[in-house]
Design a protein around this motif. Structure first.
Motif, PDB file in Angstrom:
ATOM      1  N   LYS A  84       0.824  -1.200   0.000  1.00 25.67           N
ATOM      2  CA  LYS A  84       0.000   0.000   0.000  1.00 25.67           C
ATOM      3  C   LYS A  84       0.861   1.254   0.000  1.00 25.67           C
ATOM      4  N   SER A  85       1.994   1.195   0.713  1.00 26.23           N
ATOM      5  CA  SER A  85       2.810   2.399   0.810  1.00 26.23           C
ATOM      6  C   SER A  85       3.878   2.441  -0.281  1.00 26.23           C
ATOM      7  N   GLY A  86       3.755   1.576  -1.266  1.00 32.94           N
ATOM      8  CA  GLY A  86       4.652   1.639  -2.414  1.00 32.94           C
ATOM      9  C   GLY A  86       6.037   1.083  -2.158  1.00 32.94           C
ATOM     10  N   ALA A  87       6.177   0.268  -1.105  1.00 30.06           N
ATOM     11  CA  ALA A  87       7.494  -0.265  -0.779  1.00 30.06           C
ATOM     12  C   ALA A  87       7.519  -1.776  -0.989  1.00 30.06           C
ATOM     13  N   HIS A  88       8.693  -2.356  -0.886  1.00 34.47           N
ATOM     14  CA  HIS A  88       8.882  -3.785  -1.104  1.00 34.47           C
ATOM     15  C   HIS A  88       8.558  -4.549   0.177  1.00 34.47           C
ATOM     16  N   GLY A  89       7.912  -5.701   0.039  1.00 32.60           N
ATOM     17  CA  GLY A  89       7.544  -6.484   1.210  1.00 32.60           C
ATOM     18  C   GLY A  89       8.731  -6.934   2.031  1.00 32.60           C
ATOM     19  N   LYS A  90       9.885  -7.139   1.374  1.00 30.52           N
ATOM     20  CA  LYS A  90      11.066  -7.568   2.127  1.00 30.52           C
ATOM     21  C   LYS A  90      11.541  -6.499   3.100  1.00 30.52           C
ATOM     22  N   ILE A  92      16.877  -6.475  -1.324  1.00 32.25           N
ATOM     23  CA  ILE A  92      15.841  -5.890  -2.184  1.00 32.25           C
ATOM     24  C   ILE A  92      16.469  -5.528  -3.523  1.00 32.25           C
ATOM     25  N   ASP A  93      15.932  -6.114  -4.606  1.00 37.98           N
ATOM     26  CA  ASP A  93      16.560  -5.939  -5.920  1.00 37.98           C
ATOM     27  C   ASP A  93      16.319  -4.573  -6.536  1.00 37.98           C
ATOM     28  N   SER A  94      15.092  -4.117  -6.455  1.00 36.76           N
ATOM     29  CA  SER A  94      14.762  -2.871  -7.129  1.00 36.76           C
ATOM     30  C   SER A  94      15.436  -1.700  -6.411  1.00 36.76           C
ATOM     31  N   PRO A  95      16.226  -0.893  -7.151  1.00 37.85           N
ATOM     32  CA  PRO A  95      16.941   0.217  -6.519  1.00 37.85           C
ATOM     33  C   PRO A  95      15.997   1.212  -5.868  1.00 37.85           C
ATOM     34  N   ARG A  96      14.843   1.410  -6.487  1.00 34.71           N
ATOM     35  CA  ARG A  96      13.893   2.370  -5.936  1.00 34.71           C
ATOM     36  C   ARG A  96      13.401   1.918  -4.558  1.00 34.71           C
ATOM     37  N   GLU A  97      12.975   0.660  -4.494  1.00 36.16           N
ATOM     38  CA  GLU A  97      12.441   0.153  -3.232  1.00 36.16           C
ATOM     39  C   GLU A  97      13.542   0.006  -2.194  1.00 36.16           C
ATOM     40  N   ARG A  98      14.757  -0.264  -2.670  1.00 38.54           N
ATOM     41  CA  ARG A  98      15.865  -0.385  -1.733  1.00 38.54           C
ATOM     42  C   ARG A  98      16.167   0.962  -1.083  1.00 38.54           C
ATOM     43  N   LEU A  99      16.122   2.037  -1.867  1.00 38.26           N
ATOM     44  CA  LEU A  99      16.358   3.367  -1.299  1.00 38.26           C
ATOM     45  C   LEU A  99      15.298   3.698  -0.259  1.00 38.26           C
ATOM     46  N   ILE A 100      14.045   3.359  -0.544  1.00 36.16           N
ATOM     47  CA  ILE A 100      12.980   3.611   0.432  1.00 36.16           C
ATOM     48  C   ILE A 100      13.302   2.874   1.728  1.00 36.16           C
ATOM     49  N   ALA A 101      13.719   1.616   1.591  1.00 40.40           N
ATOM     50  CA  ALA A 101      14.028   0.824   2.786  1.00 40.40           C
ATOM     51  C   ALA A 101      15.204   1.431   3.553  1.00 40.40           C
ATOM     52  N   ILE A 102      16.202   1.939   2.830  1.00 37.89           N
ATOM     53  CA  ILE A 102      17.370   2.531   3.502  1.00 37.89           C
ATOM     54  C   ILE A 102      16.966   3.799   4.240  1.00 37.89           C
ATOM     55  N   ILE A 103      16.241   4.680   3.534  1.00 40.09           N
ATOM     56  CA  ILE A 103      15.917   5.979   4.119  1.00 40.09           C
ATOM     57  C   ILE A 103      15.021   5.822   5.345  1.00 40.09           C
ATOM     58  N   THR A 104      14.116   4.837   5.315  1.00 42.78           N
ATOM     59  CA  THR A 104      13.153   4.729   6.413  1.00 42.78           C
ATOM     60  C   THR A 104      13.591   3.762   7.510  1.00 42.78           C
ATOM     61  N   ASN A 105      14.774   3.191   7.369  1.00 49.33           N
ATOM     62  CA  ASN A 105      15.188   2.212   8.382  1.00 49.33           C
ATOM     63  C   ASN A 105      15.360   2.842   9.762  1.00 49.33           C
ATOM     64  N   ASN A 106      15.738   4.137   9.776  1.00 53.96           N
ATOM     65  CA  ASN A 106      15.985   4.812  11.044  1.00 53.96           C
ATOM     66  C   ASN A 106      14.739   4.900  11.920  1.00 53.96           C
ATOM     67  N   PHE A 107      13.561   4.673  11.343  1.00 51.57           N
ATOM     68  CA  PHE A 107      12.343   4.708  12.149  1.00 51.57           C
ATOM     69  C   PHE A 107      12.168   3.441  12.985  1.00 51.57           C
ATOM     70  N   SER A 108      13.003   2.456  12.743  1.00 55.89           N
ATOM     71  CA  SER A 108      13.022   1.306  13.647  1.00 55.89           C
ATOM     72  C   SER A 108      13.870   1.700  14.852  1.00 55.89           C
ATOM     73  N   LEU A 109      13.249   1.650  16.004  1.00 50.65           N
ATOM     74  CA  LEU A 109      13.927   2.031  17.236  1.00 50.65           C
ATOM     75  C   LEU A 109      15.104   1.088  17.457  1.00 50.65           C
ATOM     76  N   CYS A 110      16.335   1.624  17.393  1.00 50.71           N
ATOM     77  CA  CYS A 110      17.480   0.715  17.459  1.00 50.71           C
ATOM     78  C   CYS A 110      17.872   0.448  18.908  1.00 50.71           C
ATOM     79  N   ASN A 111      18.761  -0.482  19.042  1.00 51.05           N
ATOM     80  CA  ASN A 111      19.208  -0.911  20.343  1.00 51.05           C
ATOM     81  C   ASN A 111      19.760   0.224  21.217  1.00 51.05           C
ATOM     82  N   GLY A 112      20.415   1.192  20.599  1.00 44.52           N
ATOM     83  CA  GLY A 112      20.977   2.301  21.359  1.00 44.52           C
ATOM     84  C   GLY A 112      19.894   3.188  21.938  1.00 44.52           C
ATOM     85  N   ARG A 113      18.691   3.090  21.371  1.00 47.75           N
ATOM     86  CA  ARG A 113      17.625   3.982  21.817  1.00 47.75           C
ATOM     87  C   ARG A 113      16.620   3.301  22.729  1.00 47.75           C
ATOM     88  N   TRP A 114      16.576   1.957  22.693  1.00 39.76           N
ATOM     89  CA  TRP A 114      15.661   1.255  23.610  1.00 39.76           C
ATOM     90  C   TRP A 114      15.917   1.651  25.063  1.00 39.76           C
TER      91      TRP A 114
END
Lengths: 473, 254
Positions: free
Chosen positions: A172-178, A200-222
């Motif tokens: 729905k949000s235009g990103a890759h399921g992986k 993720i093979d598609s460069p477009r979807e891979r960039l989306i995954a890279i840019i939005t990864n920071n929204f996963s609360l990482c171990n340093g922030r838990w």
């Protein structure tokens, strides 16, 4: 002109390609499948022709069902967090007692005995040693609980089910399921999550995954989330509810992060990263009983200690820097004092304060040291009689003391809530930024990945602060 | 193997000493290069870790190994460099992980390719196995997760499978270190040429394609004698694979 033999072959290939038609790929694939099925029917005997065990299918029907999929996901996350929060308390206080009440006086005595000048012992013991000790005492216990639990879930085979549940939302949000998998990795470490986007093979979807990864609360922030939720949000309700409230608040932040991840994925795919969503096959692997002790061992050695080591390496120079900016005076005030004053107006606007903003700048190398830096700077600015003096990071014996200090620094419930939000929504740590650059080889995308969450952080905390102030007068 | 041993096990001809020295990442001056291929989630990384003594993280999800990981071990005085390729379902598409795996087996010319398969999902896994067997002559099938297959009541006749595929088949349960000594021994035997494989070639193809492949591959063998995988090159040329065309021009394949 004489033709190269290789060109003759290529011409022949071209020629043959015309003759056999354009369904060569499909025919070849069909042939492979037919061969495979022949061989298998020759060599296997199975009482269970489906291949998948019935128990697996039954579990999957529940954990990936429309009704139960999401509640089960949140429930499991809640259990993991609850065990982490409750279980980390005791070893944490034990460690800090060891580092602060046993080793530190010993080091101080030694410094005096060998006539070390005050600035050197201050720099080394109060700056470098204390930062490292803090990071170990605060981070090690929760990590040593959180990582093994997460790894057990991973080995059991639950994560691909999470990906399965979330697939629809990603599409729905235009990103890759992986991206569900790389996002889960990000809950451990964003730098690792960014590297994992290579699946993720598609460069477009891979960039989306890279840019939005920071929204996963990482171990340093838990740990930041857990600490602030426990001492501020847990404290406003009756004692018997405080654990539940703290856990829910942390989960709320993590879920909010996931919501922001979907939102910004959608935003990116509608604007700068337009394109089709690619399809893929997600295999739901069989559930495998994890090898308990081996998993515990490897996740402690591989993940916990490596992440801890990284934190220590970054904490040591940061500790030194903090001590220096707190002890070098310019015009009758320390550098830290000047900087805090400078950031205060902006801090007030977004419901935080100058100390917190300064701490976030000092802590770019490692999110883990944000809280100790805040405490240390607050003590220095307010002059509360606690801690060890200018530029000394310290651990407080009780949660109450921490709250006292922070309240003296002008903290309110709003500050706590906004700190949790800002901890979720700010620039990635320097390791992650560097990893993003290495993966994308692009200054543009690295800057977008760095600034997007920061801008969102300012917007969100600003809005929360304004609304909060309207309602509380 | 020493003959004057006291214990019953070591005297038995079936006994395989696990005298493997695990070297971790020290991969310099290896005698043999071993590639590790397989579908995602078949326990490839576990096999890799068990053989090398490394602790590359293994997790129960597909696509975890995204880059090549390398490690080494010594067995019977020979040093083996082990390359863990990304897990893929096929070698025919253009995705990055499949390209990494395909190019390594083709251009890296490993001395042995170990193909790890999930015993309870043999049919789907064979898809990749049959493709790899078109590229290389020296392969070992590591029939992993046999314990799980047994639990799912799937029985596999390993000898028949080895005969049909034309390569040795070693049943393992890498998570519990079962079958690993046998696997190391088989790897060494294929590497040294003690075992000669006669790999299966894809049979079910329309006559038209069969003839085209035959014609092209015999032409290739004429130009490049000693090309071990002329059929695979022919497949790729018929698909119009640019990498292969360039490699042929630069004579990188012989």
């Amino acid at each position: 002109m004489e033709k190269e033999p290789i060109d003759k072959i290529l011409d022949l290939a071209e020629d043959l390609r015309w003759k056999i038609g354009d369904d060569f790929h499909d025919k070849l694939t069909e042939g492979i499948y037919a061969d495979a099925s022949e061989i298998v029917s020759n060599v296997t005997r199975s009482e269970n022709s489906g291949g998948r065990s019935r128990l697996d299918t039954r579990i999957d029907r529940i954990v990936t069902s429309k009704t139960w999929g999401f509640p089960i996901m949140f429930f499991i996350l809640a259990i993991v967090l609850w065990i982490t929060i409750v279980g980390a308390n005791y070893p944490s206080s034990l460690l800090s007692d060891l580092f602060l009440n046993t080793i530190r006086p010993f080091l101080k005595d030694m410094a005096v005995q060998i006539n070390m000048p005050w600035w050197l012992s201050g720099f080394l013991i109060d700056g470098v040693y204390m930062a490292v000790a803090w990071v170990i005492a605060v981070m090690l216990p929760p990590m040593a609980i959180f990582f093994p639990l997460f790894t057990l879930l991973e080995d059991f085979g639950y994560l691909p089910r999470v990906a399965f549940n979330l697939d629809y939302l990603f599409k729905k949000s235009g990103a890759h399921g992986k991206q569900a998998l790389t996002m889960s990795m990000g809950f451990g470490c964003n730098a690792a999550g960014v590297v994992a986007t290579r699946i993720i093979d598609s460069p477009r979807e891979r960039l989306i995954a890279i840019i939005t990864n920071n929204f996963s609360l990482c171990n340093g922030r838990w740990p930041t989330q857990i600490l602030i939720a426990t001492i501020f949000l847990g404290a406003v309700v009756p004692q018997y509810l405080s654990g539940v409230v703290a856990v829910s608040a942390v989960i709320g932040i993590a879920v909010l992060g996931i919501a922001f991840m979907f939102f910004s994925s959608w935003l990116l795919s509608k604007t700068v990263l337009k394109g089709e969503v690619s399809t893929f096959n997600l295999e739901l692997p069989p559930y495998r009983p994890p090898r308990f002790w081996k998993t515990i061992y490897t996740s402690i050695v591989d993940r916990t200690l490596i992440v801890l080591w990284r934190a220590v390496i970054f904490a040591a120079p940061a500790g030194a820097a903090i001590w220096l900016i707190s002890n070098i005076d310019v015009g009758g005030q320390s550098i830290a004092g000047w900087l805090t004053e400078m950031f205060n107006p902006l801090g007030f606007l977004i419901g935080l304060n100058g100390v917190i903003l300064l701490a976030y700048i000092v802590a770019i190398p490692a999110n883990e040291i944000v809280i100790p830096t805040i405490l240390m700077l607050t003590v220095m600015i307010t002059g509360v009689a606690a801690g060890e003096g200018a530029g000394v990071m310290f651990e407080l014996d009780s949660a109450n003391e921490t709250v006292e200090i922070l309240r003296a620094g002008g903290w309110t419930l709003l500050t706590a809530v906004n700190l949790m939000l800002f901890s979720l929504l700010h620039n990635p740590c320097s390791t992650t930024i560097y990893t993003i650059y290495k993966e994308t080889k692009s200054v543009k995308w690295t800057s977008i990945a760095t600034l997007l969450p920061l801008i969102l952080g300012f917007v969100v905390t600003f809005l929360v602060a304004q609304i909060w102030r309207i309602f509380t007068g | 193997m020493s003959k004057n041993t006291n214990t019953g096990c070591e005297g038995c001809p079936q006994y395989i000493p696990d005298d493997v020295k695990r070297l971790g990442v020290d991969t310099g001056d290896a005698d043999y290069v071993v590639a590790l291929a397989g579908n995602p989630n078949t326990g490839k990384s576990t096999v890799f870790n068990t053989l090398t003594g490394l602790r590359q993280h293994t997790g129960n999800w597909p696509g975890k190994t995204v880059t090549r990981a390398e490690g080494a071990f010594i067995y019977d005085k020979k040093k083996y460099k082990l390359v863990d390729l990304p897990g893929t379902y096929s070698l025919l598409s253009t995705s990055e992980d499949e390209e990494v795996a395909r190019n390594f087996i083709l251009f890296g010319k490993p001395d042995v390719t170990v193909i790890v398969v999930d015993a309870s999902r043999l049919e789907r896994n064979l898809n990749l196995v049959l493709q790899i067997l078109e590229i290389t002559n020296k392969a070992v099938l590591c029939l992993n997760l046999v314990d799980e297959a047994k639990r799912n009541k799937i029985e596999i006749d390993e000898r028949a499978l080895a005969r049909d595929l034309g390569i040795p088949v070693v049943p393992t349960s890498a998570r519990f270190r079962k079958g690993i000594p046998e696997l190391t021994k088989t790897i060494s035997e294929v590497a040294s040429g003690e075992i000669v494989c006669k790999p299966h070639r894809i049979k079910n193809m329309p006559e038209k394609i069969k003839n085209a492949v035959k014609k092209l591959s015999s032409e290739l063998r004429k130009q490049f004698p000693g090309l071990p995988n002329s059929r695979w090159i022919a497949f790729r040329l018929l698909e119009g694979d640019k990498t292969i065309i360039n490699a042929l021009k630069k004579r990188e394949l012989v």
